[in-house]
Design a protein around this motif. Structure first.
Motif, mmCIF file in Angstrom:
data_model
loop_
_atom_site.group_PDB
_atom_site.id
_atom_site.type_symbol
_atom_site.label_atom_id
_atom_site.label_comp_id
_atom_site.label_asym_id
_atom_site.label_seq_id
_atom_site.Cartn_x
_atom_site.Cartn_y
_atom_site.Cartn_z
ATOM 1 N N MET A 1 121.343 -31.020 57.268
ATOM 2 C CA MET A 1 121.197 -31.594 55.947
ATOM 3 C C MET A 1 120.522 -32.955 55.989
ATOM 4 O O MET A 1 120.061 -33.438 54.984
ATOM 5 N N ASP A 2 120.473 -33.558 57.160
ATOM 6 C CA ASP A 2 119.772 -34.831 57.276
ATOM 7 C C ASP A 2 118.286 -34.633 56.994
ATOM 8 O O ASP A 2 117.652 -35.496 56.376
ATOM 9 N N PHE A 3 117.751 -33.497 57.406
ATOM 10 C CA PHE A 3 116.344 -33.200 57.131
ATOM 11 C C PHE A 3 116.095 -33.104 55.636
ATOM 12 O O PHE A 3 115.074 -33.604 55.127
ATOM 13 N N LEU A 4 117.009 -32.491 54.899
ATOM 14 C CA LEU A 4 116.867 -32.393 53.447
ATOM 15 C C LEU A 4 116.892 -33.786 52.820
ATOM 16 O O LEU A 4 116.097 -34.084 51.923
ATOM 17 N N SER A 5 117.758 -34.646 53.292
ATOM 18 C CA SER A 5 117.803 -36.021 52.777
ATOM 19 C C SER A 5 116.499 -36.760 53.051
ATOM 20 O O SER A 5 116.020 -37.514 52.200
ATOM 21 N N GLN A 6 115.918 -36.540 54.214
ATOM 22 C CA GLN A 6 114.636 -37.166 54.534
ATOM 23 C C GLN A 6 113.523 -36.633 53.633
ATOM 24 O O GLN A 6 112.651 -37.394 53.202
ATOM 25 N N SER A 24 123.265 -43.417 38.999
ATOM 26 C CA SER A 24 122.979 -43.596 40.425
ATOM 27 C C SER A 24 121.670 -44.324 40.681
ATOM 28 O O SER A 24 121.255 -44.469 41.820
ATOM 29 N N GLU A 25 121.032 -44.808 39.619
ATOM 30 C CA GLU A 25 119.723 -45.434 39.763
ATOM 31 C C GLU A 25 119.771 -46.708 40.606
ATOM 32 O O GLU A 25 118.936 -46.911 41.490
ATOM 33 N N ASN A 26 120.739 -47.572 40.365
ATOM 34 C CA ASN A 26 120.823 -48.829 41.124
ATOM 35 C C ASN A 26 121.181 -48.591 42.584
ATOM 36 O O ASN A 26 120.796 -49.365 43.452
ATOM 37 N N LEU A 27 121.926 -47.533 42.861
ATOM 38 C CA LEU A 27 122.344 -47.224 44.220
ATOM 39 C C LEU A 27 121.334 -46.349 44.959
ATOM 40 O O LEU A 27 121.422 -46.180 46.166
ATOM 41 N N HIS A 28 120.397 -45.762 44.224
ATOM 42 C CA HIS A 28 119.391 -44.846 44.784
ATOM 43 C C HIS A 28 120.056 -43.663 45.498
ATOM 44 O O HIS A 28 119.631 -43.252 46.573
ATOM 45 N N ILE A 29 121.087 -43.108 44.870
ATOM 46 C CA ILE A 29 121.754 -41.914 45.388
ATOM 47 C C ILE A 29 121.085 -40.696 44.763
ATOM 48 O O ILE A 29 120.939 -40.612 43.552
ATOM 49 N N PHE A 30 120.672 -39.752 45.591
ATOM 50 C CA PHE A 30 120.055 -38.535 45.071
ATOM 51 C C PHE A 30 120.762 -37.288 45.544
ATOM 52 O O PHE A 30 120.581 -36.230 44.978
ATOM 53 N N ASP A 31 121.582 -37.396 46.601
ATOM 54 C CA ASP A 31 122.340 -36.226 47.033
ATOM 55 C C ASP A 31 123.609 -36.654 47.759
ATOM 56 O O ASP A 31 123.697 -37.759 48.273
ATOM 57 N N LEU A 32 124.588 -35.771 47.719
ATOM 58 C CA LEU A 32 125.824 -35.922 48.473
ATOM 59 C C LEU A 32 126.086 -34.605 49.183
ATOM 60 O O LEU A 32 126.046 -33.539 48.567
ATOM 61 N N CYS A 33 126.331 -34.673 50.471
ATOM 62 C CA CYS A 33 126.609 -33.481 51.271
ATOM 63 C C CYS A 33 127.987 -33.601 51.891
ATOM 64 O O CYS A 33 128.356 -34.654 52.401
ATOM 65 N N PHE A 34 128.732 -32.514 51.834
ATOM 66 C CA PHE A 34 130.025 -32.453 52.488
ATOM 67 C C PHE A 34 130.269 -31.018 52.921
ATOM 68 O O PHE A 34 130.283 -30.114 52.083
ATOM 69 N N ALA A 35 130.428 -30.815 54.211
ATOM 70 C CA ALA A 35 130.633 -29.469 54.787
ATOM 71 C C ALA A 35 129.496 -28.558 54.327
ATOM 72 O O ALA A 35 128.348 -28.806 54.646
ATOM 73 N N ASP A 36 129.810 -27.538 53.544
ATOM 74 C CA ASP A 36 128.753 -26.627 53.092
ATOM 75 C C ASP A 36 128.433 -26.815 51.612
ATOM 76 O O ASP A 36 127.865 -25.938 50.974
ATOM 77 N N LEU A 38 126.586 -29.174 48.520
ATOM 78 C CA LEU A 38 125.498 -30.110 48.265
ATOM 79 C C LEU A 38 125.451 -30.407 46.777
ATOM 80 O O LEU A 38 125.413 -29.491 45.951
ATOM 81 N N LEU A 39 125.475 -31.684 46.428
ATOM 82 C CA LEU A 39 125.299 -32.127 45.042
ATOM 83 C C LEU A 39 123.986 -32.889 44.973
ATOM 84 O O LEU A 39 123.734 -33.782 45.780
ATOM 85 N N ILE A 40 123.142 -32.542 44.010
ATOM 86 C CA ILE A 40 121.858 -33.213 43.824
ATOM 87 C C ILE A 40 121.894 -33.896 42.471
ATOM 88 O O ILE A 40 122.182 -33.264 41.454
ATOM 89 N N LYS A 66 117.969 -20.895 52.368
ATOM 90 C CA LYS A 66 117.774 -20.814 50.934
ATOM 91 C C LYS A 66 119.092 -21.072 50.226
ATOM 92 O O LYS A 66 120.138 -20.589 50.660
ATOM 93 N N MET A 67 119.036 -21.806 49.133
ATOM 94 C CA MET A 67 120.248 -22.119 48.368
ATOM 95 C C MET A 67 120.622 -20.938 47.482
ATOM 96 O O MET A 67 119.759 -20.185 47.046
#
Length: 69
Positions: A1-6, A24-36, A38-40, A66-67
């Motif tokens: 999932m690090d590749f997806l973040s990149q 999330s604009e000020n924090l520049h958060i676009f995704d959160l991953c935990f186990a299996d 993914l939140l975008i 594929k998702m």
């Protein structure tokens, strides 16, 4: 999932069509991953959704993963 973040980082910086979610604009958060899971996070407009779709498709081309619908 690090590749997806990149991929997200690369395409968000180079594509002005993408808009962050207003919370999330000020924090520049676009995704959160935990186990299996993914939140975008993105602004709910068609331009941002197309950028996210392009990123997910690129991820599939590189990895073959594929998702679910």
């Amino acid at each position: 999932m690090d590749f997806l973040s990149q991929l997200f980082k690369h395409y968000i910086v180079t594509n002005p069509s993408y808009s962050y979610n207003w919370r999330s604009e000020n924090l520049h958060i676009f995704d959160l991953c935990f186990a299996d899971d993914l939140l975008i996070f993105f602004w709910g407009d068609a331009k941002s959704a197309n950028v996210v779709r392009m990123i997910v498709n690129k991820f599939f081309e590189f990895t073959g993963l594929k998702m679910n619908n």
